[in-house]
Motif scaffolding. Structure first.
Motif, PDB file in Angstrom:
ATOM      1  N   UNK A 166      10.979 -30.264  -9.313  1.00 37.08           N
ATOM      2  CA  UNK A 166      11.092 -29.273 -10.366  1.00 37.08           C
ATOM      3  C   UNK A 166      10.049 -28.187 -10.179  1.00 37.08           C
ATOM      4  N   UNK A 167      10.223 -27.083 -10.884  1.00 42.43           N
ATOM      5  CA  UNK A 167       9.233 -26.023 -10.814  1.00 42.43           C
ATOM      6  C   UNK A 167       9.235 -25.258 -12.124  1.00 42.43           C
ATOM      7  N   UNK A 168       8.046 -24.953 -12.623  1.00 44.31           N
ATOM      8  CA  UNK A 168       7.979 -24.169 -13.860  1.00 44.31           C
ATOM      9  C   UNK A 168       8.120 -22.678 -13.572  1.00 44.31           C
ATOM     10  N   UNK A 169       7.953 -22.285 -12.296  1.00 46.53           N
ATOM     11  CA  UNK A 169       7.824 -20.847 -12.024  1.00 46.53           C
ATOM     12  C   UNK A 169       9.089 -20.043 -12.224  1.00 46.53           C
ATOM     13  N   UNK A 170      10.295 -20.570 -11.915  1.00 50.17           N
ATOM     14  CA  UNK A 170      11.481 -19.745 -12.199  1.00 50.17           C
ATOM     15  C   UNK A 170      11.549 -19.313 -13.663  1.00 50.17           C
TER      16      UNK A 170
ATOM     17  N   UNK B 110       3.409  -9.728   2.809  1.00 48.18           N
ATOM     18  CA  UNK B 110       2.587  -9.851   4.022  1.00 48.18           C
ATOM     19  C   UNK B 110       1.257 -10.511   3.698  1.00 48.18           C
ATOM     20  N   UNK B 111       0.695 -10.128   2.552  1.00 50.72           N
ATOM     21  CA  UNK B 111      -0.608 -10.656   2.167  1.00 50.72           C
ATOM     22  C   UNK B 111      -0.538 -12.166   1.930  1.00 50.72           C
ATOM     23  N   UNK B 112       0.537 -12.593   1.238  1.00 51.88           N
ATOM     24  CA  UNK B 112       0.705 -14.029   0.991  1.00 51.88           C
ATOM     25  C   UNK B 112       0.793 -14.789   2.313  1.00 51.88           C
ATOM     26  N   UNK B 113       1.560 -14.244   3.246  1.00 52.42           N
ATOM     27  CA  UNK B 113       1.723 -14.916   4.540  1.00 52.42           C
ATOM     28  C   UNK B 113       0.397 -14.943   5.298  1.00 52.42           C
ATOM     29  N   UNK B 114      -0.354 -13.866   5.144  1.00 52.32           N
ATOM     30  CA  UNK B 114      -1.648 -13.778   5.822  1.00 52.32           C
ATOM     31  C   UNK B 114      -2.593 -14.856   5.292  1.00 52.32           C
ATOM     32  N   UNK B 115      -2.607 -15.012   3.944  1.00 52.28           N
ATOM     33  CA  UNK B 115      -3.459 -16.052   3.353  1.00 52.28           C
ATOM     34  C   UNK B 115      -3.058 -17.437   3.861  1.00 52.28           C
TER      35      UNK B 115
ATOM     36  N   UNK C  53       2.918 -15.037 -11.866  1.00 53.51           N
ATOM     37  CA  UNK C  53       3.932 -16.070 -11.654  1.00 53.51           C
ATOM     38  C   UNK C  53       4.365 -16.119 -10.192  1.00 53.51           C
ATOM     39  N   UNK C  54       4.431 -14.936  -9.551  1.00 50.45           N
ATOM     40  CA  UNK C  54       4.780 -14.949  -8.125  1.00 50.45           C
ATOM     41  C   UNK C  54       3.704 -15.694  -7.336  1.00 50.45           C
ATOM     42  N   UNK C  55       2.450 -15.501  -7.747  1.00 50.44           N
ATOM     43  CA  UNK C  55       1.374 -16.213  -7.064  1.00 50.44           C
ATOM     44  C   UNK C  55       1.569 -17.725  -7.213  1.00 50.44           C
ATOM     45  N   UNK C  56       1.932 -18.147  -8.440  1.00 46.19           N
ATOM     46  CA  UNK C  56       2.192 -19.568  -8.659  1.00 46.19           C
ATOM     47  C   UNK C  56       3.338 -20.073  -7.800  1.00 46.19           C
ATOM     48  N   UNK C  57       4.372 -19.257  -7.726  1.00 52.51           N
ATOM     49  CA  UNK C  57       5.553 -19.591  -6.921  1.00 52.51           C
ATOM     50  C   UNK C  57       5.144 -19.783  -5.460  1.00 52.51           C
ATOM     51  N   UNK C  58       4.393 -18.825  -4.927  1.00 53.49           N
ATOM     52  CA  UNK C  58       4.016 -18.917  -3.509  1.00 53.49           C
ATOM     53  C   UNK C  58       3.004 -20.032  -3.272  1.00 53.49           C
ATOM     54  N   UNK C  59       2.208 -20.332  -4.295  1.00 51.34           N
ATOM     55  CA  UNK C  59       1.264 -21.429  -4.121  1.00 51.34           C
ATOM     56  C   UNK C  59       2.014 -22.756  -3.971  1.00 51.34           C
TER      57      UNK C  59
END
Lengths: 554, 278
Positions: free
Chosen positions: B15-19, B228-233, B69-75
């Motif tokens: 499950x995910x809360x982010x959507x 790009x930044x998320x992928x870089x991290x 929320x996008x940050x949470x999603x990518x995390x």
């Protein structure tokens, strides 16, 4: 397969109650939420329709004011298109396409959940103005042509635009999800040309949405900018109001095929099953749906014949419009030839499927009539048009939704079975009520009664014929409402009574979704386990026969 | 419909809360935009056309909520990486291709608007652009070079990734982000100058078409940079290799797309009018 085996079914959290539904990414649970949300909005949109029909029961103003009437038909159209039929078909698609493809889930489970959760705020924003004193809900019809839509003040209209943009995002993401699922997630042995035709219908639908929605999103944004940020896209010097209509209908016409194609897909499943025959012309069915989708992109301007666009352009669009009749005809004849010589079992799903064919053919033929420029000039914006698209959207799409829900009812409700007698009553109420509502509207339109008007001339010189036809229509509308009530009652009763089946109750051809379900592999909250040997066919067939006999006896 | 489900079955989809929260955040952003529009009162010629603090606050909160929320999603993606949770390499790529083709239609609609305005302006005898405006072709052309170069550097980064040269991959990827930032900075400068010269969103049909096209493109660059930044991290944390590179591949496809759109925008809006074809 890549070097690493990827898993979609990683138990990370177990949530219960509300949190389970808020966080689920299971395609089946999301499918159910779509269906429930769809029915909520179906009821709201239906109430709007009933209020309009009450107002039109007699000439003069009795029930609502002209301003409210404008809100009612705008809300009704927006709701039924975007918040009832689309969520309902998205629900059926979400639930059954991955199962039919023997896929673990949709390609992007979280994006799938996002698509659903976007429609909820959209619905709230659309209806919010009704609850706030002094606000006006959308009152510019569901198409929202400028200059009215750019100049009418009030935040209600802005919220309508916002809601449509949110719904557009939801559908774009949802369609990409369906396409990737169909192309990339098919399980062992499932190919494009042996997958169930319902999946083909979703494929064609998704192609339409992916390429048409961005265009209308731009149109809605321009509308918002014209209203709020001082631009002159559609009104003012150097602007082009007709551009809005082009951008809108570039989406709007594909949209009407989006509403009907998935339900044609349901018929492709239901008709062979209840005729005890394999579907006639699988490949031609698949290509016919793709044909409808592709031609659907080049017919949009037939909504704009009376705007004074170039006559040559008009003729081309008339030709293209007529062309849609060909693949549609292929489908209708394939359904008829599937039934030909079959043993037809007239259960509720099949009755709705047959109702679909009857009514959709009437809607389709009147569509070809309206596609002819001279006829369109006479009938544009009259009740003839209203009757035409309700014959396709209600007679087609809504009957198709009911066919699908009845057909898959045991799977959708965890083995419970609906009451066939109530379903039968619901069908006849709906079929008779529908024709009583909308056939008179063809005649009203031919008499010249314009749509979207709160009052009408009773035509006393012809014995008040206009009043009589409107009264028939209103009575029919309440019959449809009663039918929907009977359906919901049936659902409630089935949950109360808890009559269970454990196998395909219909007999006939074996189909993948019932096969997997009988094997206990379709469970809410669990991904489909695809990598073990299926139960031998003979065993499932024996189970199905036994179940069918039990049901027959009951 | 399902209260009798559950128990301890294996294979429960994560499950995910982010959507849910992302949908709420996007709605909040939209509401902020609507409130901003309301407070500007553009339809009232006597109004001051000043944004209200409340609308700006809601808009700001909306932006922050979407980013958060996008940050949470990518995390979540980051956390799931070691357990191979996901759909495999070829599936994100297919979705990205479809998304990009959908975006082509979005820009197509914006260009349809541009050419409609151009046609009408000529028909009304106003010429094109229909106001006094001098777009800085040289300056913008110069900043465009950074964007074009970034397409090359991201390709190089991708090649290094395929050869499992992780260090070079991260380095070239980071350079791509820098080049993108320079381009975006150029865009901001150009906007500032144009606004200082008195050009606004509604000052002429050309400026409307210009701002909406370049603005939409700019937002795409911004979103692409975020990706790009998320992928870089994630790459810096040691994720991605020659076998598993779906994220960077999707980001790089999207980045190339943003670049291609800019080639068309630059040609149609800057180069053709400067050459006298307008």
């Amino acid at each position: 397969m890549a070097a690493a085996e990827f898993v979609m079914a990683e138990p990370s959290h177990k949530r219960t109650g509300l949190m389970r539904w808020l966080t689920t990414t299971d395609h089946k649970e999301i499918g159910l939420m779509y269906l429930w949300a769809g029915f909520v909005f179906f009821i709201l949109g239906g109430i709007a329709a009933l209020l309009m029909r009450l107002e039109l029961f007699q000439p003069g103003l009795q029930v609502v004011s002209g301003e409210t009437f404008n809100e009612l038909f705008s809300l009704h159209g927006t709701t039924m298109v975007f918040l009832w039929i689309m969520p309902a078909v998205a629900g059926l698609g979400n639930y059954f396409v991955p199962i039919m493809l023997k896929a673990k889930d949709m390609a992007y489970p979280r994006v799938n959940a996002l698509s659903f959760w976007l429609i909820v705020p959209a619905g709230i924003l659309l209806y919010l103005p009704l609850l706030i004193q002094g606000w006006t809900a959308v009152n510019v019809t569901w198409v929202g042509y400028p200059p009215l839509s750019t100049t009418f003040p009030g935040v209600g209209l802005d919220l309508w635009i916002l809601a449509l943009i949110l719904l557009g995002m939801a559908s774009t993401l949802g369609s990409i999800n369906f396409l990737v699922t169909i192309f990339k997630m098919r399980g062992p042995g499932v190919t494009l040309f042996n997958m169930p035709l319902f999946a083909w219908a979703q494929l064609a639908t998704s192609v339409l949405l992916v390429f048409s929605l961005p265009v209308v999103t731009v149109a809605f944004l321009m509308l918002l900018f014209d209203r709020s940020f001082g631009t002159h896209f559609f009104t003012g010097a150097g602007s082009e109001p007709i551009l809005y209509q082009h951008l809108f209908w570039f989406f709007g016409h594909p949209e009407v095929y989006v509403l009907i194609l998935p339900l044609m897909g349901v018929l492709n499943e239901v008709i062979p099953k209840f005729s005890r025959r394999p579907v006639f012309g699988y490949t031609s069915m698949a290509w016919a749906m793709m044909g409808i989708a592709i031609v659907g992109f080049i017919v949009w301007a037939h909504h704009m014949f009376t705007t004074g666009i170039n006559p040559t352009v008009r003729a081309v669009f008339m030709f293209n419009t007529m062309l849609v009749g060909v693949p549609t005809g292929v489908k209708v004849f394939n359904w008829l030839t599937t039934m030909w010589g079959g043993q037809i079992a007239l259960k509720a799903p099949m009755k709705h499927a047959l109702g679909f064919i009857w009514l959709f053919v009437i809607g389709g033929i009147t569509g070809v009539m309206l596609g002819a420029i001279p006829v369109d000039y006479a009938l544009h914006d009259s009740y003839f048009v209203v009757a035409h698209f309700h014959y396709t959207m209600v007679g087609g799409a809504v009957f198709g939704i009911f066919a699908g829900i009845y057909y898959w009812y045991p799977i959708l409700s965890n083995g419970r079975m609906y009451n066939e007698k109530m379903a039968n009553g619901q069908f006849w109420l709906m079929f008779v009520g529908f024709n009583l509502t909308f056939f008179p509207q063809f005649l009203l339109g031919l008499n010249g009664m314009p749509r979207r008007v709160v009052d009408y001339d009773p035509l006393p010189q012809y014995g008040n014929i206009q009043t009589l036809l409107n009264q028939m229509s209103t009575v029919g509308a309440f019959m449809i409402a009663l039918a929907v009530f009977v359906f919901l009652l049936n659902v409630a009763v089935s949950h109360r009574r808890n009559v269970r089946v454990s196998a395909d109750p219909w007999g006939g051809n074996r189909v993948v979704e019932y096969q997997l379900w009988e094997q206990g592999r379709v469970k809410l909250g669990e991904g489909l386990i695809v990598d073990h040997e299926p139960e031998p066919l003979a065993v499932t067939e024996a189970k199905a026969r036994a179940a069918a006999e039990r049901l027959e006896a009951a | 419909m399902s209260s009798d489900q559950g128990g301890d079955h294996p294979h429960l989809p994560h499950g995910s809360v982010w959507p849910f929260w992302l949908a709420v955040a996007i709605s909040l952003l939209g509401i902020g935009l609507v409130m901003l529009g309301q407070s500007l009162q553009m339809n009232d010629p006597n109004a001051a056309h000043v944004a209200s603090p409340l609308s700006l606050t809601v808009l700001g909160l909306g932006v922050a909520a979407v980013v958060g929320t996008l940050a949470g999603w990518f995390f979540e993606d980051y956390k799931w990486w070691p357990s191979n949770t996901g759909t495999g390499t070829h599936i994100p790529k297919a979705g990205a291709l479809l998304f990009i083709s959908s975006e082509f239609f979005l820009f197509g609609a914006l260009f349809a608007n541009y050419f409609t305005f151009q046609h009408l302006s000529h028909a009304n005898g106003l010429g094109w652009p229909d106001g006094e405006v001098e777009l800085p072709l040289l300056k913008t052309g110069f900043f465009s070079l950074f964007l074009f170069a970034s397409s090359a550097t991201i390709h190089k980064a991708d090649n290094h990734l395929r050869r499992n040269e992780h260090k070079q991959f991260v380095r070239w990827w980071g350079l791509t982000i820098l080049l993108g930032l320079v381009f975006l900075g150029g865009q901001v400068m150009e906007y500032t100058n144009l606004i200082a010269e008195g050009h606004t969103l509604g000052s002429s049909q050309f400026m409307t078409a210009f701002f909406i096209l370049t603005g939409t493109h700019g937002l795409h660059v911004f979103g692409g940079l975020g990706l790009l930044f998320v992928m870089w991290l994630r790459a810096r944390k040691g994720q991605f290799n020659a076998q598993r590179h779906a994220g960077p591949q999707v980001a790089s496809m999207y980045w190339h797309f943003v670049d291609i759109v800019w080639v068309v925008v630059l040609t149609v809006l800057y180069i053709l009018p400067a050459l006298g074809f307008a």
